[in-house]
Scaffold this motif. Sequence first.
Motif, PDB file in Angstrom:
ATOM      1  N   ARG B  14      -8.036   5.089   8.672  1.00  0.00           N
ATOM      2  CA  ARG B  14      -6.785   6.713   9.041  1.00  0.00           C
ATOM      3  C   ARG B  14      -6.072   5.959  10.739  1.00  0.00           C
ATOM      4  O   ARG B  14      -6.435   5.142  11.530  1.00  0.00           O
ATOM      5  N   TYR B  15      -4.697   6.176  10.715  1.00  0.00           N
ATOM      6  CA  TYR B  15      -3.579   5.760  11.270  1.00  0.00           C
ATOM      7  C   TYR B  15      -3.755   7.419  11.913  1.00  0.00           C
ATOM      8  O   TYR B  15      -2.338   8.257  11.111  1.00  0.00           O
ATOM      9  N   GLY B  16      -3.923   8.191  13.256  1.00  0.00           N
ATOM     10  CA  GLY B  16      -3.799   9.249  14.103  1.00  0.00           C
ATOM     11  C   GLY B  16      -4.111  10.278  12.197  1.00  0.00           C
ATOM     12  O   GLY B  16      -5.776  10.103  11.562  1.00  0.00           O
ATOM     13  N   SER B  17      -3.870  11.209  12.406  1.00  0.00           N
ATOM     14  CA  SER B  17      -4.097  12.305  11.066  1.00  0.00           C
ATOM     15  C   SER B  17      -4.126  11.760   9.456  1.00  0.00           C
ATOM     16  O   SER B  17      -4.271  12.104   8.307  1.00  0.00           O
ATOM     17  N   LYS B  18      -3.406  10.698   9.339  1.00  0.00           N
ATOM     18  CA  LYS B  18      -2.604  10.151   8.417  1.00  0.00           C
ATOM     19  C   LYS B  18      -3.883   8.994   7.382  1.00  0.00           C
ATOM     20  O   LYS B  18      -4.540   8.143   8.449  1.00  0.00           O
ATOM     21  N   ALA B  19      -4.470   9.190   6.424  1.00  0.00           N
ATOM     22  CA  ALA B  19      -5.493   8.272   5.903  1.00  0.00           C
ATOM     23  C   ALA B  19      -4.096   7.117   5.106  1.00  0.00           C
ATOM     24  O   ALA B  19      -3.949   7.885   3.807  1.00  0.00           O
ATOM     25  N   ALA B  20      -4.305   5.946   5.912  1.00  0.00           N
ATOM     26  CA  ALA B  20      -3.749   4.950   5.195  1.00  0.00           C
ATOM     27  C   ALA B  20      -4.162   4.400   3.482  1.00  0.00           C
ATOM     28  O   ALA B  20      -4.084   4.141   2.456  1.00  0.00           O
ATOM     29  N   VAL B  21      -6.188   4.443   3.788  1.00  0.00           N
ATOM     30  CA  VAL B  21      -6.272   4.097   2.779  1.00  0.00           C
ATOM     31  C   VAL B  21      -7.470   5.175   2.943  1.00  0.00           C
ATOM     32  O   VAL B  21      -8.499   6.039   3.112  1.00  0.00           O
ATOM     33  N   ASP B  22      -7.654   5.552   1.371  1.00  0.00           N
ATOM     34  CA  ASP B  22      -8.367   7.312   1.002  1.00  0.00           C
ATOM     35  C   ASP B  22      -9.389   7.276   0.216  1.00  0.00           C
ATOM     36  O   ASP B  22      -9.810   7.630  -0.823  1.00  0.00           O
ATOM     37  N   GLY B  23     -10.773   7.108   0.466  1.00  0.00           N
ATOM     38  CA  GLY B  23     -12.334   6.989   0.084  1.00  0.00           C
ATOM     39  C   GLY B  23     -12.354   5.785  -0.956  1.00  0.00           C
ATOM     40  O   GLY B  23     -12.252   6.549  -2.321  1.00  0.00           O
ATOM     41  N   VAL B  24     -11.629   4.575  -0.581  1.00  0.00           N
ATOM     42  CA  VAL B  24     -11.796   3.681  -1.748  1.00  0.00           C
ATOM     43  C   VAL B  24     -12.638   2.931  -2.039  1.00  0.00           C
ATOM     44  O   VAL B  24     -14.042   2.526  -1.488  1.00  0.00           O
ATOM     45  N   SER B  25     -13.537   2.716  -3.447  1.00  0.00           N
ATOM     46  CA  SER B  25     -14.940   2.114  -3.577  1.00  0.00           C
ATOM     47  C   SER B  25     -14.899   1.175  -5.081  1.00  0.00           C
ATOM     48  O   SER B  25     -14.178   1.418  -5.476  1.00  0.00           O
ATOM     49  N   PHE B  26     -15.013  -0.253  -3.947  1.00  0.00           N
ATOM     50  CA  PHE B  26     -14.522  -1.050  -5.245  1.00  0.00           C
ATOM     51  C   PHE B  26     -16.013  -2.644  -4.591  1.00  0.00           C
ATOM     52  O   PHE B  26     -16.504  -2.133  -3.499  1.00  0.00           O
ATOM     53  N   GLN B  27     -15.472  -3.616  -5.732  1.00  0.00           N
ATOM     54  CA  GLN B  27     -17.033  -4.528  -5.561  1.00  0.00           C
ATOM     55  C   GLN B  27     -17.010  -5.856  -6.125  1.00  0.00           C
ATOM     56  O   GLN B  27     -15.483  -5.488  -7.233  1.00  0.00           O
ATOM     57  N   VAL B  28     -16.380  -6.800  -4.951  1.00  0.00           N
ATOM     58  CA  VAL B  28     -16.105  -7.737  -5.456  1.00  0.00           C
ATOM     59  C   VAL B  28     -16.802  -9.038  -5.906  1.00  0.00           C
ATOM     60  O   VAL B  28     -17.591  -9.215  -4.494  1.00  0.00           O
ATOM     61  N   PRO B  29     -17.232  -9.616  -6.847  1.00  0.00           N
ATOM     62  CA  PRO B  29     -18.648  -9.902  -6.882  1.00  0.00           C
ATOM     63  C   PRO B  29     -18.147 -11.966  -6.530  1.00  0.00           C
ATOM     64  O   PRO B  29     -16.214 -12.254  -6.061  1.00  0.00           O
ATOM     65  N   LYS B  30     -18.665 -12.943  -7.026  1.00  0.00           N
ATOM     66  CA  LYS B  30     -18.030 -13.717  -6.468  1.00  0.00           C
ATOM     67  C   LYS B  30     -17.595 -14.907  -7.841  1.00  0.00           C
ATOM     68  O   LYS B  30     -17.796 -14.344  -8.389  1.00  0.00           O
ATOM     69  N   GLY B  31     -16.918 -15.788  -7.053  1.00  0.00           N
ATOM     70  CA  GLY B  31     -16.022 -16.391  -8.221  1.00  0.00           C
ATOM     71  C   GLY B  31     -15.034 -15.320  -9.221  1.00  0.00           C
ATOM     72  O   GLY B  31     -14.183 -16.262 -10.429  1.00  0.00           O
ATOM     73  N   ARG B  32     -14.761 -14.932  -8.554  1.00  0.00           N
ATOM     74  CA  ARG B  32     -13.176 -13.573  -8.539  1.00  0.00           C
ATOM     75  C   ARG B  32     -12.016 -14.508  -7.932  1.00  0.00           C
ATOM     76  O   ARG B  32     -11.942 -14.607  -6.971  1.00  0.00           O
ATOM     77  N   VAL B  33     -10.818 -13.760  -8.663  1.00  0.00           N
ATOM     78  CA  VAL B  33     -10.113 -13.600  -8.161  1.00  0.00           C
ATOM     79  C   VAL B  33      -9.578 -12.419  -8.216  1.00  0.00           C
ATOM     80  O   VAL B  33      -8.545 -11.895  -9.252  1.00  0.00           O
ATOM     81  N   VAL B  34      -9.296 -12.214  -7.114  1.00  0.00           N
ATOM     82  CA  VAL B  34      -8.721  -9.780  -7.106  1.00  0.00           C
ATOM     83  C   VAL B  34      -7.696  -9.673  -7.071  1.00  0.00           C
ATOM     84  O   VAL B  34      -6.704 -10.539  -6.012  1.00  0.00           O
ATOM     85  N   GLY B  35      -7.140  -9.594  -7.620  1.00  0.00           N
ATOM     86  CA  GLY B  35      -5.478  -9.373  -7.410  1.00  0.00           C
ATOM     87  C   GLY B  35      -5.288  -7.683  -6.307  1.00  0.00           C
ATOM     88  O   GLY B  35      -5.974  -6.935  -7.369  1.00  0.00           O
ATOM     89  N   LEU B  36      -4.478  -7.409  -5.594  1.00  0.00           N
ATOM     90  CA  LEU B  36      -4.823  -6.346  -5.038  1.00  0.00           C
ATOM     91  C   LEU B  36      -2.836  -5.477  -5.389  1.00  0.00           C
ATOM     92  O   LEU B  36      -2.880  -6.312  -4.391  1.00  0.00           O
ATOM     93  N   LEU B  37      -2.612  -4.828  -6.103  1.00  0.00           N
ATOM     94  CA  LEU B  37      -1.757  -4.220  -6.304  1.00  0.00           C
ATOM     95  C   LEU B  37      -1.603  -2.722  -5.744  1.00  0.00           C
ATOM     96  O   LEU B  37      -2.568  -2.225  -5.170  1.00  0.00           O
ATOM     97  N   GLY B  38      -0.102  -2.608  -5.490  1.00  0.00           N
ATOM     98  CA  GLY B  38       0.238  -1.400  -4.802  1.00  0.00           C
ATOM     99  C   GLY B  38       1.600  -1.485  -4.030  1.00  0.00           C
ATOM    100  O   GLY B  38       2.014  -2.594  -3.984  1.00  0.00           O
ATOM    101  N   HIS B  39       2.074  -0.308  -4.230  1.00  0.00           N
ATOM    102  CA  HIS B  39       3.913  -0.322  -3.309  1.00  0.00           C
ATOM    103  C   HIS B  39       3.660  -0.367  -2.283  1.00  0.00           C
ATOM    104  O   HIS B  39       2.598  -0.369  -1.422  1.00  0.00           O
TER     105      HIS B  39
END
Lengths: 115, 291
Positions: B14-39
Amino acid sequence: MQTWTSQAPIYQQLADRLADRLLDGEPDEGEAMPSVRTLASDYVLNPLTVSRALQTLVDEGVLETRRGVGMYVQPGARLRLRLAEREKFLKEEWPAIVEKLRRLGIKAHELNWEI
Amino acid sequence: MSAALIEAGNLTVRYGSKAAVDGVSFQVPKGRVVGLLGHNGAGKTSLMKALVGLSSFDGSLSVLGMNPLRDREKLLEQLSYIPDVAILPRWARVDQLITLMSGMHPRFSADRARTLLKRTSVGPRDKIKTLSKGMVVQLHLALMAAIDAKVMILDEPTLGLDILSRKSFYEMLIDEWCDGERSVLISTHQVEEIETLLSDVIMLNEGKLVLSISLEDMDTRFVGLSHDPAQAEQIASAHPLLRYRQAGQSAALFDGAPPEHITALGQRFRPSLVDLFVALTRAPERSRQQA
Protein backbone atom coordinates in the motif's frame (compact mmCIF):
# COMPACT_ATOMS: atom_id res chain seq x y z
CA MET A 1 16.14 -11.95 -33.37
CA GLN A 2 14.75 -15.23 -34.64
CA THR A 3 11.19 -15.23 -35.85
CA TRP A 4 8.73 -17.94 -34.97
CA THR A 5 5.29 -18.60 -36.37
CA SER A 6 2.05 -19.01 -34.46
CA GLN A 7 1.31 -22.34 -36.14
CA ALA A 8 3.21 -24.70 -33.81
CA PRO A 9 4.81 -24.65 -30.37
CA ILE A 10 8.27 -23.06 -30.45
CA TYR A 11 10.07 -26.23 -29.30
CA GLN A 12 8.59 -28.02 -32.33
CA GLN A 13 9.73 -25.23 -34.65
CA LEU A 14 13.22 -25.37 -33.17
CA ALA A 15 13.30 -29.16 -33.56
CA ASP A 16 12.38 -28.69 -37.26
CA ARG A 17 15.14 -26.11 -37.74
CA LEU A 18 17.73 -28.32 -36.05
CA ALA A 19 16.56 -31.24 -38.20
CA ASP A 20 17.05 -29.12 -41.34
CA ARG A 21 20.60 -28.37 -40.29
CA LEU A 22 21.27 -32.02 -39.47
CA LEU A 23 20.13 -32.93 -42.99
CA ASP A 24 22.91 -30.64 -44.25
CA GLY A 25 25.36 -32.46 -41.99
CA GLU A 26 25.58 -29.80 -39.27
CA PRO A 27 26.74 -31.48 -37.14
CA ASP A 28 27.64 -34.73 -38.90
CA GLU A 29 26.62 -38.20 -37.70
CA GLY A 30 28.58 -39.31 -34.64
CA GLU A 31 29.45 -35.72 -33.75
CA ALA A 32 28.32 -33.82 -30.65
CA MET A 33 25.36 -31.43 -30.73
CA PRO A 34 25.96 -27.91 -29.36
CA SER A 35 25.02 -27.66 -25.67
CA VAL A 36 21.58 -26.56 -24.48
CA ARG A 37 23.03 -23.27 -23.29
CA THR A 38 24.81 -22.57 -26.56
CA LEU A 39 21.63 -23.21 -28.54
CA ALA A 40 19.53 -21.21 -26.04
CA SER A 41 21.86 -18.27 -26.40
CA ASP A 42 22.13 -18.60 -30.21
CA TYR A 43 18.38 -18.67 -30.71
CA VAL A 44 17.59 -16.43 -27.67
CA LEU A 45 15.32 -19.12 -26.27
CA ASN A 46 14.60 -20.41 -22.79
CA PRO A 47 16.84 -23.42 -22.05
CA LEU A 48 13.75 -25.50 -21.16
CA THR A 49 12.38 -24.95 -24.67
CA VAL A 50 15.72 -26.05 -26.14
CA SER A 51 15.79 -29.19 -23.96
CA ARG A 52 12.30 -30.07 -25.14
CA ALA A 53 13.28 -29.64 -28.79
CA LEU A 54 16.36 -31.84 -28.31
CA GLN A 55 14.26 -34.44 -26.48
CA THR A 56 11.92 -34.55 -29.49
CA LEU A 57 14.91 -35.39 -31.70
CA VAL A 58 16.02 -38.05 -29.20
CA ASP A 59 12.53 -39.58 -29.30
CA GLU A 60 12.74 -39.65 -33.11
CA GLY A 61 16.01 -41.57 -32.90
CA VAL A 62 18.01 -38.72 -34.43
CA LEU A 63 20.04 -37.83 -31.36
CA GLU A 64 21.28 -39.90 -28.47
CA THR A 65 22.07 -38.82 -24.93
CA ARG A 66 25.42 -39.87 -23.55
CA ARG A 67 25.17 -39.53 -19.83
CA GLY A 68 27.27 -36.72 -18.44
CA VAL A 69 28.69 -35.84 -21.85
CA GLY A 70 25.83 -34.44 -23.91
CA MET A 71 23.89 -35.19 -27.07
CA TYR A 72 25.31 -36.88 -30.16
CA VAL A 73 23.99 -37.34 -33.67
CA GLN A 74 23.00 -40.98 -34.14
CA PRO A 75 24.51 -43.02 -36.96
CA GLY A 76 21.92 -43.18 -39.74
CA ALA A 77 20.24 -39.98 -38.50
CA ARG A 78 20.33 -38.27 -41.89
CA LEU A 79 18.72 -41.20 -43.65
CA ARG A 80 16.03 -41.35 -40.98
CA LEU A 81 15.40 -37.61 -41.23
CA ARG A 82 15.26 -37.73 -45.00
CA LEU A 83 12.72 -40.55 -44.94
CA ALA A 84 10.59 -38.64 -42.41
CA GLU A 85 10.84 -35.45 -44.49
CA ARG A 86 9.87 -37.35 -47.65
CA GLU A 87 6.85 -38.83 -45.95
CA LYS A 88 5.82 -35.43 -44.59
CA PHE A 89 6.21 -33.86 -48.04
CA LEU A 90 4.20 -36.55 -49.80
CA LYS A 91 1.47 -36.51 -47.17
CA GLU A 92 1.13 -32.82 -46.37
CA GLU A 93 2.76 -30.62 -49.00
CA TRP A 94 2.28 -32.57 -52.23
CA PRO A 95 -1.53 -32.65 -52.09
CA ALA A 96 -1.55 -28.84 -51.66
CA ILE A 97 0.78 -28.46 -54.64
CA VAL A 98 -1.36 -30.76 -56.79
CA GLU A 99 -4.42 -28.78 -55.77
CA LYS A 100 -2.74 -25.53 -56.81
CA LEU A 101 -1.57 -26.99 -60.14
CA ARG A 102 -5.14 -28.06 -60.85
CA ARG A 103 -6.48 -24.64 -59.95
CA LEU A 104 -4.01 -23.00 -62.33
CA GLY A 105 -4.60 -25.63 -65.02
CA ILE A 106 -0.93 -26.59 -65.23
CA LYS A 107 -0.20 -30.03 -66.68
CA ALA A 108 2.81 -32.16 -65.72
CA HIS A 109 4.45 -31.75 -69.14
CA GLU A 110 4.31 -27.95 -68.83
CA LEU A 111 6.55 -27.99 -65.77
CA ASN A 112 10.26 -27.48 -66.07
CA TRP A 113 11.92 -30.43 -64.32
CA GLU A 114 15.45 -29.30 -65.19
CA ILE A 115 15.73 -26.29 -62.83
CA MET B 1 10.41 -30.56 -6.32
CA SER B 2 12.25 -28.53 -3.70
CA ALA B 3 10.83 -25.44 -2.04
CA ALA B 4 10.13 -22.39 -4.18
CA LEU B 5 12.73 -19.61 -4.24
CA ILE B 6 10.01 -16.98 -3.98
CA GLU B 7 6.63 -17.56 -2.38
CA ALA B 8 4.01 -14.81 -2.07
CA GLY B 9 0.60 -15.28 -0.45
CA ASN B 10 -2.04 -12.57 -0.61
CA LEU B 11 0.75 -10.02 -0.91
CA THR B 12 -0.42 -6.42 -0.66
CA VAL B 13 1.69 -3.27 -0.94
CA ARG B 14 0.00 0.00 0.00
CA TYR B 15 0.93 3.60 -0.62
CA GLY B 16 -1.41 5.48 1.72
CA SER B 17 -4.90 4.19 0.99
CA LYS B 18 -4.03 2.95 -2.51
CA ALA B 19 -3.05 -0.69 -2.94
CA ALA B 20 -0.29 -0.76 -5.59
CA VAL B 21 -0.13 -4.56 -5.26
CA ASP B 22 -3.44 -6.09 -4.25
CA GLY B 23 -3.65 -9.60 -2.78
CA VAL B 24 -1.20 -11.29 -5.13
CA SER B 25 -0.17 -14.96 -4.70
CA PHE B 26 2.45 -16.79 -6.76
CA GLN B 27 5.54 -18.98 -6.57
CA VAL B 28 8.86 -18.97 -8.39
CA PRO B 29 10.58 -22.40 -8.30
CA LYS B 30 14.27 -22.81 -9.11
CA GLY B 31 15.61 -22.70 -12.64
CA ARG B 32 12.92 -20.46 -14.07
CA VAL B 33 12.90 -17.30 -16.17
CA VAL B 34 9.80 -15.42 -15.08
CA GLY B 35 8.44 -12.41 -16.94
CA LEU B 36 6.55 -9.84 -14.89
CA LEU B 37 4.21 -8.03 -17.25
CA GLY B 38 1.80 -5.15 -16.77
CA HIS B 39 1.09 -1.64 -17.98
CA ASN B 40 2.72 1.36 -16.36
CA GLY B 41 1.29 1.66 -12.86
CA ALA B 42 0.19 -2.00 -12.72
CA GLY B 43 2.36 -2.62 -9.64
CA LYS B 44 5.46 -4.32 -11.12
CA THR B 45 8.03 -2.08 -9.45
CA SER B 46 6.13 -2.09 -6.13
CA LEU B 47 6.07 -5.87 -6.18
CA MET B 48 9.78 -6.08 -6.91
CA LYS B 49 10.57 -3.58 -4.16
CA ALA B 50 8.65 -5.73 -1.67
CA LEU B 51 10.65 -8.79 -2.80
CA VAL B 52 13.94 -7.11 -1.97
CA GLY B 53 12.74 -5.59 1.31
CA LEU B 54 12.49 -2.01 0.08
CA SER B 55 8.82 -1.59 0.90
CA SER B 56 6.60 -2.90 3.65
CA PHE B 57 3.76 -5.25 2.82
CA ASP B 58 0.80 -7.19 4.16
CA GLY B 59 0.29 -10.88 3.56
CA SER B 60 3.03 -13.48 3.46
CA LEU B 61 6.25 -13.26 1.50
CA SER B 62 9.25 -15.53 1.56
CA VAL B 63 12.31 -15.01 -0.62
CA LEU B 64 15.00 -17.73 -0.32
CA GLY B 65 13.21 -18.77 2.84
CA MET B 66 13.57 -15.31 4.40
CA ASN B 67 11.24 -12.46 5.20
CA PRO B 68 12.55 -9.58 3.06
CA LEU B 69 11.68 -6.93 5.63
CA ARG B 70 13.11 -8.69 8.67
CA ASP B 71 16.14 -10.33 7.04
CA ARG B 72 16.86 -7.69 4.42
CA GLU B 73 20.63 -7.48 4.89
CA LYS B 74 21.12 -11.22 4.80
CA LEU B 75 18.76 -11.54 1.83
CA LEU B 76 20.57 -8.90 -0.22
CA GLU B 77 23.76 -10.96 0.10
CA GLN B 78 22.09 -13.80 -1.79
CA LEU B 79 20.07 -11.90 -4.32
CA SER B 80 20.97 -9.73 -7.30
CA TYR B 81 18.75 -6.76 -8.01
CA ILE B 82 18.82 -4.13 -10.74
CA PRO B 83 16.16 -1.49 -10.00
CA ASP B 84 14.46 0.51 -12.75
CA VAL B 85 16.33 3.63 -11.64
CA ALA B 86 19.71 1.86 -11.51
CA ILE B 87 22.71 4.11 -11.95
CA LEU B 88 26.42 3.47 -11.70
CA PRO B 89 28.74 6.25 -10.49
CA ARG B 90 29.69 8.22 -13.61
CA TRP B 91 33.10 9.30 -12.33
CA ALA B 92 34.32 5.73 -11.66
CA ARG B 93 36.34 3.40 -13.87
CA VAL B 94 35.14 -0.15 -14.51
CA ASP B 95 38.04 -1.75 -12.58
CA GLN B 96 37.39 0.62 -9.65
CA LEU B 97 33.76 -0.50 -9.57
CA ILE B 98 34.88 -4.13 -9.47
CA THR B 99 37.19 -3.37 -6.53
CA LEU B 100 34.36 -1.49 -4.80
CA MET B 101 31.96 -4.41 -5.28
CA SER B 102 34.56 -6.88 -3.95
CA GLY B 103 34.83 -4.86 -0.76
CA MET B 104 31.07 -4.44 -0.39
CA HIS B 105 29.61 -7.77 -1.32
CA PRO B 106 30.74 -11.03 0.34
CA ARG B 107 29.54 -13.21 -2.55
CA PHE B 108 30.91 -11.08 -5.38
CA SER B 109 33.66 -12.60 -7.53
CA ALA B 110 35.94 -10.06 -9.21
CA ASP B 111 37.37 -12.77 -11.48
CA ARG B 112 33.95 -13.74 -12.67
CA ALA B 113 33.02 -10.11 -13.34
CA ARG B 114 36.19 -9.69 -15.45
CA THR B 115 35.41 -12.89 -17.39
CA LEU B 116 31.84 -11.74 -18.02
CA LEU B 117 33.00 -8.34 -19.23
CA LYS B 118 35.22 -10.00 -21.86
CA ARG B 119 31.95 -10.87 -23.65
CA THR B 120 31.18 -7.18 -23.99
CA SER B 121 32.93 -4.22 -25.52
CA VAL B 122 33.43 -2.68 -22.07
CA GLY B 123 37.11 -2.44 -21.10
CA PRO B 124 38.42 -2.47 -17.49
CA ARG B 125 39.97 1.01 -17.80
CA ASP B 126 36.84 2.63 -19.31
CA LYS B 127 35.18 5.42 -17.37
CA ILE B 128 31.47 4.91 -16.79
CA LYS B 129 30.64 8.33 -18.24
CA THR B 130 32.22 7.41 -21.57
CA LEU B 131 30.08 4.27 -21.99
CA SER B 132 26.92 4.13 -24.08
CA LYS B 133 23.61 3.29 -22.43
CA GLY B 134 23.76 -0.26 -23.79
CA MET B 135 27.29 -0.76 -22.45
CA VAL B 136 26.30 0.52 -18.99
CA VAL B 137 23.46 -2.01 -18.82
CA GLN B 138 25.83 -4.80 -19.94
CA LEU B 139 28.28 -3.75 -17.25
CA HIS B 140 25.54 -3.69 -14.66
CA LEU B 141 24.39 -7.19 -15.62
CA ALA B 142 27.99 -8.47 -15.53
CA LEU B 143 28.45 -7.06 -12.01
CA MET B 144 25.18 -8.58 -10.81
CA ALA B 145 25.81 -11.95 -12.47
CA ALA B 146 29.19 -12.08 -10.71
CA ILE B 147 27.36 -12.37 -7.42
CA ASP B 148 26.88 -15.97 -6.33
CA ALA B 149 23.12 -15.70 -5.84
CA LYS B 150 20.06 -17.84 -6.46
CA VAL B 151 17.65 -15.12 -7.54
CA MET B 152 18.05 -12.14 -9.84
CA ILE B 153 15.45 -9.40 -10.00
CA LEU B 154 15.55 -7.08 -13.00
CA ASP B 155 13.19 -4.12 -13.25
CA GLU B 156 12.92 -3.11 -16.91
CA PRO B 157 16.61 -3.72 -17.60
CA THR B 158 16.38 -3.13 -21.34
CA LEU B 159 14.41 0.13 -21.22
CA GLY B 160 15.78 2.60 -23.77
CA LEU B 161 18.22 0.13 -25.36
CA ASP B 162 18.36 -0.48 -29.10
CA ILE B 163 17.61 -3.94 -30.46
CA LEU B 164 21.24 -5.09 -30.69
CA SER B 165 21.97 -4.09 -27.09
CA ARG B 166 18.79 -5.84 -25.95
CA LYS B 167 19.80 -8.98 -27.81
CA SER B 168 23.27 -9.09 -26.27
CA PHE B 169 21.72 -8.44 -22.86
CA TYR B 170 19.38 -11.43 -23.23
CA GLU B 171 22.18 -13.61 -24.61
CA MET B 172 24.38 -12.85 -21.62
CA LEU B 173 21.48 -13.51 -19.26
CA ILE B 174 20.80 -16.96 -20.74
CA ASP B 175 24.42 -17.89 -21.16
CA GLU B 176 25.83 -16.69 -17.86
CA TRP B 177 22.95 -16.75 -15.43
CA CYS B 178 20.46 -19.48 -16.31
CA ASP B 179 21.94 -22.78 -15.13
CA GLY B 180 18.79 -24.67 -14.21
CA GLU B 181 19.17 -23.77 -10.53
CA ARG B 182 19.03 -19.99 -10.40
CA SER B 183 15.90 -18.07 -11.28
CA VAL B 184 15.34 -14.60 -12.64
CA LEU B 185 12.31 -12.34 -12.41
CA ILE B 186 12.32 -9.75 -15.15
CA SER B 187 9.84 -6.97 -15.87
CA THR B 188 9.59 -5.42 -19.31
CA HIS B 189 7.28 -3.83 -21.85
CA GLN B 190 9.00 -5.65 -24.72
CA VAL B 191 6.53 -8.51 -24.40
CA GLU B 192 6.97 -9.75 -27.94
CA GLU B 193 10.70 -10.26 -27.92
CA ILE B 194 10.94 -11.70 -24.43
CA GLU B 195 8.29 -14.39 -24.93
CA THR B 196 10.66 -17.10 -26.14
CA LEU B 197 13.06 -16.40 -23.29
CA LEU B 198 10.56 -17.02 -20.53
CA SER B 199 9.58 -20.22 -18.79
CA ASP B 200 6.77 -18.53 -16.87
CA VAL B 201 4.77 -15.34 -16.91
CA ILE B 202 3.10 -13.29 -14.20
CA MET B 203 0.67 -10.60 -15.36
CA LEU B 204 -0.52 -7.74 -13.20
CA ASN B 205 -3.39 -5.42 -13.95
CA GLU B 206 -4.00 -2.49 -11.62
CA GLY B 207 -2.26 -4.28 -8.77
CA LYS B 208 -4.15 -7.53 -9.19
CA LEU B 209 -2.76 -10.80 -10.49
CA VAL B 210 -4.51 -11.73 -13.74
CA LEU B 211 -2.31 -14.64 -14.80
CA SER B 212 0.51 -16.75 -13.39
CA ILE B 213 1.34 -19.66 -15.66
CA SER B 214 4.19 -21.52 -17.33
CA LEU B 215 4.57 -20.93 -21.05
CA GLU B 216 4.14 -24.65 -21.57
CA ASP B 217 0.73 -24.60 -19.88
CA MET B 218 -0.16 -21.38 -21.67
CA ASP B 219 0.21 -23.19 -25.01
CA THR B 220 -2.32 -25.83 -24.01
CA ARG B 221 -4.75 -23.66 -22.03
CA PHE B 222 -5.32 -20.76 -24.44
CA VAL B 223 -6.55 -21.29 -27.96
CA GLY B 224 -6.55 -18.84 -30.84
CA LEU B 225 -9.02 -19.20 -33.68
CA SER B 226 -8.73 -17.23 -36.91
CA HIS B 227 -11.93 -17.14 -38.88
CA ASP B 228 -13.90 -15.47 -41.64
CA PRO B 229 -15.57 -12.19 -40.53
CA ALA B 230 -18.92 -13.71 -41.55
CA GLN B 231 -18.64 -16.18 -38.66
CA ALA B 232 -18.11 -13.43 -36.07
CA GLU B 233 -21.50 -13.73 -34.44
CA GLN B 234 -21.29 -17.48 -33.89
CA ILE B 235 -17.75 -17.14 -32.56
CA ALA B 236 -18.85 -14.42 -30.15
CA SER B 237 -21.57 -16.70 -28.78
CA ALA B 238 -18.83 -19.00 -27.41
CA HIS B 239 -17.54 -16.13 -25.18
CA PRO B 240 -13.95 -15.62 -26.27
CA LEU B 241 -11.66 -13.53 -24.04
CA LEU B 242 -10.93 -11.21 -26.92
CA ARG B 243 -11.81 -10.68 -30.55
CA TYR B 244 -9.55 -8.77 -32.90
CA ARG B 245 -8.34 -8.53 -36.48
CA GLN B 246 -4.95 -9.72 -37.68
CA ALA B 247 -3.60 -9.88 -41.22
CA GLY B 248 -7.02 -9.22 -42.77
CA GLN B 249 -8.61 -12.08 -40.84
CA SER B 250 -10.76 -12.03 -37.75
CA ALA B 251 -9.35 -13.78 -34.72
CA ALA B 252 -10.68 -14.81 -31.34
CA LEU B 253 -8.86 -15.90 -28.23
CA PHE B 254 -10.31 -18.50 -25.89
CA ASP B 255 -9.46 -19.54 -22.34
CA GLY B 256 -9.80 -23.31 -22.74
CA ALA B 257 -10.65 -24.95 -26.04
CA PRO B 258 -14.04 -23.80 -27.40
CA PRO B 259 -16.67 -26.41 -28.36
CA GLU B 260 -15.90 -28.41 -31.48
CA HIS B 261 -18.59 -26.86 -33.67
CA ILE B 262 -16.97 -23.48 -32.97
CA THR B 263 -13.41 -24.70 -33.61
CA ALA B 264 -14.64 -26.08 -36.93
CA LEU B 265 -15.51 -22.52 -38.05
CA GLY B 266 -11.89 -21.44 -38.26
CA GLN B 267 -8.20 -22.26 -38.02
CA ARG B 268 -6.60 -22.89 -34.65
CA PHE B 269 -3.40 -21.00 -33.85
CA ARG B 270 -1.05 -20.57 -30.90
CA PRO B 271 -1.88 -17.21 -29.28
CA SER B 272 1.18 -15.09 -28.60
CA LEU B 273 1.97 -13.61 -25.23
CA VAL B 274 1.13 -10.19 -26.68
CA ASP B 275 -2.37 -11.37 -27.67
CA LEU B 276 -2.92 -12.70 -24.15
CA PHE B 277 -1.52 -9.58 -22.57
CA VAL B 278 -3.94 -7.42 -24.54
CA ALA B 279 -6.84 -9.72 -23.69
CA LEU B 280 -6.16 -9.86 -19.95
CA THR B 281 -4.99 -6.35 -19.15
CA ARG B 282 -6.21 -2.93 -20.01
CA ALA B 283 -4.58 0.44 -19.85
CA PRO B 284 -5.83 2.18 -16.67
CA GLU B 285 -7.46 5.03 -18.58
CA ARG B 286 -9.54 2.57 -20.62
CA SER B 287 -10.82 0.69 -17.55
CA ARG B 288 -11.82 3.99 -15.99
CA GLN B 289 -13.77 4.95 -19.09
CA GLN B 290 -15.62 1.67 -18.96
CA ALA B 291 -16.34 1.83 -15.24
